[in-house]
Design an enzyme around this catalytic site. Structure first.
Site, PDB file in Angstrom:
ATOM      1  N   LYS A  52       4.626 -28.713  23.215  1.00  0.00           N
ATOM      2  CA  LYS A  52       5.472 -27.918  22.545  1.00  0.00           C
ATOM      3  C   LYS A  52       6.532 -27.306  23.474  1.00  0.00           C
ATOM      4  O   LYS A  52       7.782 -27.370  23.291  1.00  0.00           O
ATOM      5  CB  LYS A  52       4.677 -26.687  21.958  1.00  0.00           C
ATOM      6  N   GLN A  96      -1.427 -20.353  18.208  1.00  0.00           N
ATOM      7  CA  GLN A  96      -2.036 -21.718  18.367  1.00  0.00           C
ATOM      8  C   GLN A  96      -3.369 -21.428  17.757  1.00  0.00           C
ATOM      9  O   GLN A  96      -4.003 -20.275  18.010  1.00  0.00           O
ATOM     10  CB  GLN A  96      -1.994 -22.262  19.745  1.00  0.00           C
ATOM     11  N   ASP A 119       5.713 -22.166  12.096  1.00  0.00           N
ATOM     12  CA  ASP A 119       4.339 -22.989  11.874  1.00  0.00           C
ATOM     13  C   ASP A 119       4.549 -23.052  10.255  1.00  0.00           C
ATOM     14  O   ASP A 119       4.075 -24.218   9.749  1.00  0.00           O
ATOM     15  CB  ASP A 119       3.392 -22.117  12.180  1.00  0.00           C
TER      16      ASP A 119
HETATM   17  N1  LIG Z   1      -0.406 -22.518  14.907  1.00  0.00           N
HETATM   18  C1  LIG Z   1      -0.636 -23.837  15.151  1.00  0.00           C
HETATM   19  N2  LIG Z   1       0.368 -24.880  14.963  1.00  0.00           N
HETATM   20  C2  LIG Z   1       0.183 -26.101  14.889  1.00  0.00           C
HETATM   21  O1  LIG Z   1       0.970 -26.705  14.675  1.00  0.00           O
HETATM   22  C3  LIG Z   1      -1.051 -26.609  15.263  1.00  0.00           C
HETATM   23  C4  LIG Z   1      -2.265 -25.694  15.717  1.00  0.00           C
HETATM   24  N3  LIG Z   1      -1.894 -24.433  15.715  1.00  0.00           N
HETATM   25  N4  LIG Z   1      -3.309 -25.972  16.017  1.00  0.00           N
HETATM   26  C5  LIG Z   1      -3.815 -27.539  16.191  1.00  0.00           C
HETATM   27  C6  LIG Z   1      -3.034 -28.476  15.350  1.00  0.00           C
HETATM   28  C7  LIG Z   1      -2.615 -29.823  15.898  1.00  0.00           C
HETATM   29  N5  LIG Z   1      -1.407 -30.068  16.415  1.00  0.00           N
HETATM   30  C8  LIG Z   1      -1.025 -30.977  17.107  1.00  0.00           C
HETATM   31  C9  LIG Z   1       0.058 -30.931  17.878  1.00  0.00           C
HETATM   32  C10 LIG Z   1       0.930 -32.190  18.578  1.00  0.00           C
HETATM   33  C11 LIG Z   1      -0.040 -33.112  18.990  1.00  0.00           C
HETATM   34  C12 LIG Z   1       0.320 -34.284  19.782  1.00  0.00           C
HETATM   35  O2  LIG Z   1       1.162 -33.894  20.616  1.00  0.00           O
HETATM   36  N6  LIG Z   1      -0.266 -35.284  19.820  1.00  0.00           N
HETATM   37  C13 LIG Z   1      -0.054 -36.295  20.734  1.00  0.00           C
HETATM   38  C14 LIG Z   1      -1.170 -36.724  21.670  1.00  0.00           C
HETATM   39  C15 LIG Z   1      -1.449 -35.478  22.441  1.00  0.00           C
HETATM   40  C16 LIG Z   1      -2.577 -35.672  23.284  1.00  0.00           C
HETATM   41  O3  LIG Z   1      -2.368 -36.368  24.548  1.00  0.00           O
HETATM   42  O4  LIG Z   1      -3.855 -35.291  23.057  1.00  0.00           O
HETATM   43  C17 LIG Z   1       0.093 -37.570  19.895  1.00  0.00           C
HETATM   44  O5  LIG Z   1      -0.614 -37.941  18.820  1.00  0.00           O
HETATM   45  O6  LIG Z   1       0.821 -38.627  20.274  1.00  0.00           O
HETATM   46  C18 LIG Z   1      -1.328 -33.195  18.183  1.00  0.00           C
HETATM   47  C19 LIG Z   1      -1.771 -32.217  17.260  1.00  0.00           C
HETATM   48  C20 LIG Z   1      -0.649 -28.686  16.056  1.00  0.00           C
HETATM   49  N7  LIG Z   1      -1.376 -28.025  15.601  1.00  0.00           N
END
Ligand SMILES: Nc1nc(=O)c2c([nH]1)NC[C@@H]1CN(c3ccc(C(=O)N[C@@H](CCC(=O)O)C(=O)O)cc3)C=[N+]21
Length: 285
Positions: A52, A96, A119
């Protein structure tokens, strides 16, 4: 079969926002600002928060990462949020999730000013979405999925959509957004009977359950659209809730993990933060 390239689409969105922001920043005299609070050492959370902040740097936003000890009291966390609510350089605030068990997540999320709740978890923003009013902030992952359907011209009207998972941050808001677009939505949870039968009938499957390879090729019909929201770590490797190798042989569209919904979640967070920045500027005009 078409792979829905969340990485490429998120990059396209970030480039657009970077350009618009650099114009606006000159007029306004300050950058858009995002504050991220992370409590404790959850390794997955560290990765997501890092992504982020990287996205903020990518588009030229100001960002703050507030790292707090996992034993922080709810009261002290609330006072951190209050400071950010009053900080005029901050347009978006997120805490988060998950939080340590001793802290009430709903209380925390609702302590963020609704107009800084990028969010989209605040009850005010959820309440608006409930009645089809999308003028607030939409939760990032469901909004990112909708953006993918739009980009790939996947029409939802009358489609049988199966949402697996009923979380407050994905499954439930996802269902609302799909209903708003006239899909016929069925949602499942870990107690659902005959999941395979339900999968067999689905035109679109959105898997947000947190079970590696829950969705198998034998479960889905030819030409199904598959959105994999899963973020599981198996032997240190990231994988989704869908058996991508096999299911992609039957799907018409499918998202990969990584490189699908994850980057779109980040792009929607940046989009929400920019929306808040714009709303602030228009209010002061
Ligand atoms: N307040 C809050 N807001 C959220 O939006 C929130 C949260 N808490 N808690 C957890 C979940 C999960 N989440 C992700 C964000 C980015 C990737 C992301 O960047 N994924 C990459 C891979 C990242 C890696 O290398 O593991 C991809 O899928 O290509 C995944 C999951 C946001 N969340």
């Amino acid at each position: 079969m078409t792979i829905i390239d969340g990485k490429a689409l998120s990059e396209k969105i970030l480039i657009e926002i970077e350009q618009e922001h650099s114009e606006l920043e000159k007029k306004v005299g300050r950058k858009a600002g995002l504050a991220v609070i992370i409590v404790g050492e959850n390794s997955a959370s560290q990765i997501y928060v890092r992504n982020k902040i990287k996205a903020c740097e990518r588009v030229g936003f100001y960002s703050e990462t507030i790292r707090l000890d996992e034993n922080i009291t709810e009261e002290n966390l609330l006072s951190e949020i209050k400071k950010l609510n009053n900080n005029s350089n901050i347009d978006g605030i997120l805490v988060q999730l998950p939080l340590p068990k001793h802290i009430d997540e709903l209380n925390i999320v609702n302590a963020i000013l609704a107009e800084k709740d990028v969010d989209g978890f605040h009850t005010t923003n959820i309440g608006k979405m409930m009645i089809g009013d999308e003028s607030g902030f939409l939760p990032c992952t469901p909004a990112g999925v909708i953006q993918m359907f739009e980009e790939y011209n996947i029409d939802l009207k009358g489609k049988d959509v199966l949402v697996i998972g009923q979380s407050n941050i994905v499954g439930k808001p996802m269902t609302l957004l799909l209903m708003q677009r006239h899909a016929t939505v069925q949602t499942c949870n870990s107690k659902t009977k005959n999941l395979s039968e339900k999968l067999q009938k689905a035109d679109v499957v959105i898997a947000a359950a947190g079970y590696p390879k829950l969705v198998k090729a034998s479960d889905v019909k030819e030409g199904v659209v598959v959105i994999d929201v899963g973020i599981n770590r198996v032997d240190g490797k990231l994988c989704g809730d869908v058996d991508f190798e096999e299911v992609s042989k039957k799907a018409s569209f499918i998202t990969p993990v990584p490189g699908g919904v994850g980057p779109m979640t980040i792009a929607m967070l940046i989009k929400n933060t920019f929306k808040s920045y714009n709303q602030k500027i228009n209010k002061t005009k």
